[in-house]
Write a protein that holds these residues in place. Structure first.
Motif, mmCIF file in Angstrom:
data_model
loop_
_atom_site.group_PDB
_atom_site.id
_atom_site.type_symbol
_atom_site.label_atom_id
_atom_site.label_comp_id
_atom_site.label_asym_id
_atom_site.label_seq_id
_atom_site.Cartn_x
_atom_site.Cartn_y
_atom_site.Cartn_z
ATOM 1 N N MET A 19 0.849 -1.167 0.000
ATOM 2 C CA MET A 19 0.000 0.000 0.000
ATOM 3 C C MET A 19 0.905 1.243 0.000
ATOM 4 O O MET A 19 1.780 1.391 0.824
ATOM 5 C CB MET A 19 -0.883 -0.034 1.251
ATOM 6 N N ASN A 20 0.671 2.127 -0.945
ATOM 7 C CA ASN A 20 1.493 3.329 -1.007
ATOM 8 C C ASN A 20 0.915 4.431 -0.116
ATOM 9 O O ASN A 20 -0.164 4.306 0.449
ATOM 10 C CB ASN A 20 1.648 3.798 -2.460
ATOM 11 N N THR A 21 1.630 5.535 -0.009
ATOM 12 C CA THR A 21 1.246 6.607 0.896
ATOM 13 C C THR A 21 -0.053 7.272 0.457
ATOM 14 O O THR A 21 -0.904 7.605 1.284
ATOM 15 C CB THR A 21 2.367 7.666 0.959
ATOM 16 N N PHE A 22 -0.237 7.444 -0.854
ATOM 17 C CA PHE A 22 -1.448 8.097 -1.354
ATOM 18 C C PHE A 22 -2.691 7.285 -1.000
ATOM 19 O O PHE A 22 -3.692 7.834 -0.563
ATOM 20 C CB PHE A 22 -1.354 8.301 -2.867
ATOM 21 N N THR A 23 -2.636 5.985 -1.159
ATOM 22 C CA THR A 23 -3.781 5.138 -0.829
ATOM 23 C C THR A 23 -4.066 5.172 0.667
ATOM 24 O O THR A 23 -5.225 5.217 1.088
ATOM 25 C CB THR A 23 -3.515 3.682 -1.269
ATOM 26 N N ALA A 24 -3.026 5.179 1.475
ATOM 27 C CA ALA A 24 -3.212 5.223 2.922
ATOM 28 C C ALA A 24 -3.850 6.541 3.350
ATOM 29 O O ALA A 24 -4.706 6.577 4.234
ATOM 30 C CB ALA A 24 -1.878 5.015 3.629
ATOM 31 N N LEU A 25 -3.449 7.641 2.702
ATOM 32 C CA LEU A 25 -4.010 8.946 3.051
ATOM 33 C C LEU A 25 -5.449 9.087 2.576
ATOM 34 O O LEU A 25 -6.280 9.682 3.247
ATOM 35 C CB LEU A 25 -3.157 10.068 2.478
ATOM 36 N N SER A 26 -5.751 8.558 1.402
ATOM 37 C CA SER A 26 -7.090 8.733 0.859
ATOM 38 C C SER A 26 -8.119 7.869 1.565
ATOM 39 O O SER A 26 -9.303 8.176 1.554
ATOM 40 C CB SER A 26 -7.095 8.437 -0.641
ATOM 41 N N THR A 27 -7.699 6.767 2.180
ATOM 42 C CA THR A 27 -8.649 5.898 2.873
ATOM 43 C C THR A 27 -8.735 6.185 4.366
ATOM 44 O O THR A 27 -9.580 5.619 5.040
ATOM 45 C CB THR A 27 -8.264 4.420 2.674
ATOM 46 N N SER A 28 -7.882 7.054 4.880
ATOM 47 C CA SER A 28 -7.927 7.351 6.313
ATOM 48 C C SER A 28 -9.079 8.311 6.602
ATOM 49 O O SER A 28 -9.536 9.050 5.739
ATOM 50 C CB SER A 28 -6.609 7.946 6.784
ATOM 51 N N VAL A 29 -9.528 8.289 7.816
ATOM 52 C CA VAL A 29 -10.632 9.142 8.230
ATOM 53 C C VAL A 29 -10.052 10.409 8.838
ATOM 54 O O VAL A 29 -9.216 10.354 9.746
ATOM 55 C CB VAL A 29 -11.519 8.414 9.259
ATOM 56 N N ILE A 30 -10.517 11.539 8.334
ATOM 57 C CA ILE A 30 -10.061 12.824 8.866
ATOM 58 C C ILE A 30 -10.973 13.195 10.024
ATOM 59 O O ILE A 30 -12.185 13.280 9.861
ATOM 60 C CB ILE A 30 -10.089 13.913 7.784
ATOM 61 N N PRO A 31 -10.422 13.398 11.214
ATOM 62 C CA PRO A 31 -11.279 13.722 12.363
ATOM 63 C C PRO A 31 -11.873 15.122 12.236
ATOM 64 O O PRO A 31 -11.285 16.018 11.644
ATOM 65 C CB PRO A 31 -10.321 13.643 13.553
ATOM 66 N N ASN A 32 -13.044 15.279 12.761
ATOM 67 C CA ASN A 32 -13.730 16.570 12.756
ATOM 68 C C ASN A 32 -14.140 16.892 14.194
ATOM 69 O O ASN A 32 -15.268 16.638 14.603
ATOM 70 C CB ASN A 32 -14.951 16.513 11.837
ATOM 71 N N PRO A 33 -13.219 17.474 14.977
ATOM 72 C CA PRO A 33 -13.542 17.747 16.384
ATOM 73 C C PRO A 33 -14.545 18.884 16.508
ATOM 74 O O PRO A 33 -14.566 19.807 15.705
ATOM 75 C CB PRO A 33 -12.197 18.133 16.993
ATOM 76 N N THR A 34 -15.375 18.805 17.508
ATOM 77 C CA THR A 34 -16.314 19.886 17.782
ATOM 78 C C THR A 34 -15.737 20.757 18.884
ATOM 79 O O THR A 34 -15.332 20.261 19.936
ATOM 80 C CB THR A 34 -17.677 19.316 18.233
ATOM 81 N N PRO A 35 -15.660 22.064 18.649
ATOM 82 C CA PRO A 35 -15.088 22.948 19.661
ATOM 83 C C PRO A 35 -16.017 23.082 20.868
ATOM 84 O O PRO A 35 -17.233 23.163 20.732
ATOM 85 C CB PRO A 35 -14.942 24.286 18.939
ATOM 86 N N VAL A 36 -15.426 23.102 22.036
ATOM 87 C CA VAL A 36 -16.164 23.254 23.287
ATOM 88 C C VAL A 36 -15.597 24.464 24.014
ATOM 89 O O VAL A 36 -14.389 24.581 24.194
ATOM 90 C CB VAL A 36 -16.024 21.988 24.172
ATOM 91 N N VAL A 37 -16.477 25.369 24.401
ATOM 92 C CA VAL A 37 -16.043 26.567 25.126
ATOM 93 C C VAL A 37 -15.868 26.198 26.592
ATOM 94 O O VAL A 37 -16.792 25.699 27.224
ATOM 95 C CB VAL A 37 -17.088 27.687 24.975
ATOM 96 N N PRO A 38 -14.671 26.431 27.146
ATOM 97 C CA PRO A 38 -14.467 26.110 28.562
ATOM 98 C C PRO A 38 -15.272 27.036 29.464
ATOM 99 O O PRO A 38 -15.631 28.150 29.081
ATOM 100 C CB PRO A 38 -12.968 26.304 28.769
ATOM 101 N N ALA A 39 -15.543 26.568 30.649
ATOM 102 C CA ALA A 39 -16.349 27.345 31.600
ATOM 103 C C ALA A 39 -15.655 28.652 32.000
ATOM 104 O O ALA A 39 -16.318 29.632 32.335
ATOM 105 C CB ALA A 39 -16.622 26.505 32.840
ATOM 106 N N GLN A 40 -14.328 28.677 31.943
ATOM 107 C CA GLN A 40 -13.582 29.884 32.340
ATOM 108 C C GLN A 40 -13.706 31.005 31.310
ATOM 109 O O GLN A 40 -13.289 32.122 31.561
ATOM 110 C CB GLN A 40 -12.097 29.549 32.530
ATOM 111 N N ALA A 41 -14.248 30.736 30.129
ATOM 112 C CA ALA A 41 -14.332 31.741 29.074
ATOM 113 C C ALA A 41 -15.599 32.582 29.163
ATOM 114 O O ALA A 41 -15.873 33.374 28.269
ATOM 115 C CB ALA A 41 -14.262 31.068 27.713
ATOM 116 N N GLY A 42 -16.364 32.449 30.225
ATOM 117 C CA GLY A 42 -17.609 33.198 30.365
ATOM 118 C C GLY A 42 -17.402 34.699 30.325
ATOM 119 O O GLY A 42 -18.154 35.421 29.672
ATOM 120 N N GLY A 43 -16.380 35.192 31.017
ATOM 121 C CA GLY A 43 -16.102 36.631 31.019
ATOM 122 C C GLY A 43 -15.693 37.140 29.650
ATOM 123 O O GLY A 43 -16.100 38.224 29.234
#
Length: 89
Positions: A1-25
């Motif tokens: 398996m070459n590098t291109f195939t490994a990159l194209s079949t991998s799953v790209i994570p999509n994190p959801t941003p979370v605002v910390p409680a300290q950022a209220g101000g």
């Protein structure tokens, strides 16, 4: 398996941003800044409209139309600031 195939079949994570409680101000400051900016934008439109009425009697309304355009462009940037930053992050 070459590098291109490994990159194209991998799953790209999509994190959801979370605002910390300290950022209220910080969020409060951002909300206030946005609100003050929009109030000043409305005031700018009113002032520009008054200026247009004054110079309309003299026949020189073009300059104030450009100022109104800049005020409206500023209002668009203020209201779209969150989306603009989110597009670049």
């Amino acid at each position: 398996m070459n590098t291109f195939t490994a990159l194209s079949t991998s799953v790209i994570p999509n994190p959801t941003p979370v605002v910390p409680a300290q950022a209220g101000g910080l969020l409060t400051i951002l909300n206030w800044a946005s609100g003050i900016g929009l109030v000043l934008g409305v005031l700018g439109v009113i002032i520009s409209g008054i200026g247009m009425l004054i110079v309309w009697n003299r026949g020189q309304g073009g300059d104030h139309l450009a100022k109104l355009g800049w005020v409206l462009a500023g209002c668009i940037v203020i209201t779209g600031a969150g989306g603009i930053v989110q597009a670049f992050v």
